[in-house]
Design a protein around this motif. Sequence first.
Motif, PDB file in Angstrom:
ATOM      1  N   ALA A   1      25.747  -0.482  21.379  1.00 53.60           N
ATOM      2  CA  ALA A   1      25.670   0.062  22.739  1.00 53.60           C
ATOM      3  C   ALA A   1      24.574   1.120  22.878  1.00 53.60           C
ATOM      4  CB  ALA A   1      27.019   0.660  23.142  1.00 53.60           C
ATOM      5  N   LEU A   2      24.090   1.602  21.735  1.00 58.16           N
ATOM      6  CA  LEU A   2      23.039   2.618  21.793  1.00 58.16           C
ATOM      7  C   LEU A   2      21.693   2.045  22.217  1.00 58.16           C
ATOM      8  CD1 LEU A   2      23.864   4.624  18.614  1.00 58.16           C
ATOM      9  CD2 LEU A   2      23.320   5.655  20.810  1.00 58.16           C
ATOM     10  N   HIS A   3      21.573   0.704  22.243  1.00 58.16           N
ATOM     11  CA  HIS A   3      20.251   0.118  22.490  1.00 58.16           C
ATOM     12  C   HIS A   3      19.694   0.520  23.852  1.00 58.16           C
ATOM     13  CE1 HIS A   3      22.292  -2.935  24.901  1.00 58.16           C
ATOM     14  NE2 HIS A   3      21.119  -3.299  25.341  1.00 58.16           N
ATOM     15  N   ASN A   4      20.590   0.789  24.801  1.00 59.37           N
ATOM     16  CA  ASN A   4      20.084   1.204  26.119  1.00 59.37           C
ATOM     17  C   ASN A   4      20.792   2.451  26.652  1.00 59.37           C
ATOM     18  OD1 ASN A   4      22.551   0.223  26.704  1.00 59.37           O
ATOM     19  ND2 ASN A   4      21.911  -1.253  28.243  1.00 59.37           N
ATOM     20  N   ASN A   5      21.517   3.145  25.775  1.00 58.15           N
ATOM     21  CA  ASN A   5      22.277   4.286  26.280  1.00 58.15           C
ATOM     22  C   ASN A   5      22.495   5.351  25.203  1.00 58.15           C
ATOM     23  OD1 ASN A   5      23.827   6.009  27.740  1.00 58.15           O
ATOM     24  ND2 ASN A   5      25.631   4.666  27.875  1.00 58.15           N
ATOM     25  N   ILE A   6      21.558   6.252  25.111  1.00 54.08           N
ATOM     26  CA  ILE A   6      21.657   7.332  24.127  1.00 54.08           C
ATOM     27  C   ILE A   6      22.733   8.348  24.533  1.00 54.08           C
ATOM     28  CG2 ILE A   6      19.822   8.731  25.193  1.00 54.08           C
ATOM     29  CD1 ILE A   6      19.926   8.334  21.453  1.00 54.08           C
ATOM     30  N   ASP A   7      23.129   8.281  25.806  1.00 51.96           N
ATOM     31  CA  ASP A   7      24.142   9.243  26.300  1.00 51.96           C
ATOM     32  C   ASP A   7      25.567   8.781  26.045  1.00 51.96           C
ATOM     33  OD1 ASP A   7      22.223  10.979  27.327  1.00 51.96           O
ATOM     34  OD2 ASP A   7      22.012   9.746  29.129  1.00 51.96           O
ATOM     35  N   ILE A   8      25.729   7.679  25.368  1.00 49.80           N
ATOM     36  CA  ILE A   8      27.073   7.086  25.243  1.00 49.80           C
ATOM     37  C   ILE A   8      28.095   8.025  24.578  1.00 49.80           C
ATOM     38  CG2 ILE A   8      26.472   5.804  23.122  1.00 49.80           C
ATOM     39  CD1 ILE A   8      28.480   3.650  24.478  1.00 49.80           C
ATOM     40  N   PHE A   9      27.640   8.842  23.635  1.00 46.65           N
ATOM     41  CA  PHE A   9      28.610   9.721  22.954  1.00 46.65           C
ATOM     42  C   PHE A   9      29.195  10.756  23.919  1.00 46.65           C
ATOM     43  CE2 PHE A   9      25.899   8.128  19.524  1.00 46.65           C
ATOM     44  CZ  PHE A   9      26.877   7.529  18.749  1.00 46.65           C
ATOM     45  N   ARG A  10      28.315  11.329  24.758  1.00 49.17           N
ATOM     46  CA  ARG A  10      28.810  12.285  25.768  1.00 49.17           C
ATOM     47  C   ARG A  10      29.712  11.567  26.769  1.00 49.17           C
ATOM     48  NH1 ARG A  10      27.267  16.511  23.589  1.00 49.17           N
ATOM     49  NH2 ARG A  10      25.107  17.145  23.600  1.00 49.17           N
ATOM     50  N   GLU A  11      29.320  10.356  27.155  1.00 42.71           N
ATOM     51  CA  GLU A  11      30.121   9.619  28.142  1.00 42.71           C
ATOM     52  C   GLU A  11      31.522   9.327  27.588  1.00 42.71           C
ATOM     53  OE1 GLU A  11      26.207   7.446  30.060  1.00 42.71           O
ATOM     54  OE2 GLU A  11      27.788   6.183  29.235  1.00 42.71           O
ATOM     55  N   ILE A  12      31.572   8.960  26.307  1.00 44.06           N
ATOM     56  CA  ILE A  12      32.876   8.690  25.686  1.00 44.06           C
ATOM     57  C   ILE A  12      33.700   9.977  25.655  1.00 44.06           C
ATOM     58  CG2 ILE A  12      34.024   8.085  23.501  1.00 44.06           C
ATOM     59  CD1 ILE A  12      31.847   5.991  23.044  1.00 44.06           C
ATOM     60  N   GLU A  13      33.063  11.061  25.259  1.00 43.12           N
ATOM     61  CA  GLU A  13      33.776  12.339  25.160  1.00 43.12           C
ATOM     62  C   GLU A  13      34.325  12.763  26.533  1.00 43.12           C
ATOM     63  OE1 GLU A  13      31.373  15.413  23.372  1.00 43.12           O
ATOM     64  OE2 GLU A  13      32.780  16.974  23.986  1.00 43.12           O
TER      65      GLU A  13
END
Length: 301
Positions: free
Chosen positions: A264-276
Amino acid sequence: MTDISTEVTGLKVRSPAMLAAGVLGTTGTSLRRIAVSGAGAVVTKSLGVQPSEGHPGPNLVEVDCGFLNAMGLPNPSCAAFLDEMDAAREAGVPIIASVIGRNAEEFSGAARLMGGADALELNVSCPHAERGYGASICSDPDLLADIVRSVKGSVKIPVWVKLPPYVDKITELGIISEKNGADAVVAINTVPAMAIDINTGMPILGNITGGLSGPAIKPISLKCTYDLYKALKIPVISVGGIAGWEDAVEFIMAGAAAVQVGSALHNNIDIFREIETGIKAYLEEKGMTLEAMRGIAHRKT
Ligand code: SIN
C-alpha cells in the motif's frame, strides 16, 4: 485522544502499524523516512551473511489485485548494512532486522551480525527464493525448529518468525516456532503466483514465478492470523493487503498484536498516520481500548 501505543515482544511502539520487510527497507535513510511518516516500527530488507544480487529482472509487476515480485532476496550482506542501521536508529522507533539463511548456522551467523537491532524477523517464507532459502525451509519441520532454536541461543533480542501463507499448515509451523523459542510469528509472506504477457506468450517475471502481495491476499492473511491467534500464546503480527485503518482494525479483531504494511506504500506514504488516526477515532467512537479490541472476533456470542 485515545492511546494506541502497545508492546510487542517487549518493544514499545507508539502505533501498531509497522513497515513490512522488503519495502523501502534497503537504506537507513528510507527506514528513517518511513519512521518519520508515522510507522510504529520498521523492518529491514532481508539480509544474509553473504551479499546476493537476487533474480534477473523484471522483478516487479503490477497486476489487477496487487503486485507480483520476484526480487530473489538481493542484499548487500548484514555486515555491509550496519552503517544503514546506524542511520535508521536516529528515527527513534524499533528496528527489526529481517534475516535469511539456508540452515541454523547461516541464520545464527546473520542473527549475531544484526544483534544490535531491536528484534529479528526470520524470513523462512519467501516463495521464490534460491534453492534452500525461504519457504523451502518450512517444508522441513525439523529444519525450522533447528533454525529457531539456534537463533534464539545466539542473540538476546526477540526473535520473530515470518511464515508462508500455507493456510492448512500455518498453525503447525506457528506451534513449531513457539515451541522452539520464537517470541512472535509474522503472518504472512507473499502468495506464490505468476503473470504471462499475452503478446510474447512468456512469463513476465525474470524468475517466471513470484509472490503476490496487496489486497488480493488480505482474506488469506486474515484467516492465518485468526488461526494462529487461536493456537498460540505468542503474539501474531499480521501482514498482507493492509491498505487502510479498517483493514488494520479487522486484523486486530482477528488477534493481531500489530500489523505490517508493504504494497500500500506504493502510492501512499501517509498510510501509517492514516491507520493511526483511523484506529484512534474508531476506538473513541466505540468507547473501546486497543487491548479490548484485540481478538474480539474470537468471542463466543
Ligand atoms: C525477495 O527479496 O525476493 C522478497 C522477499 C520475500 O518475499 O520474502
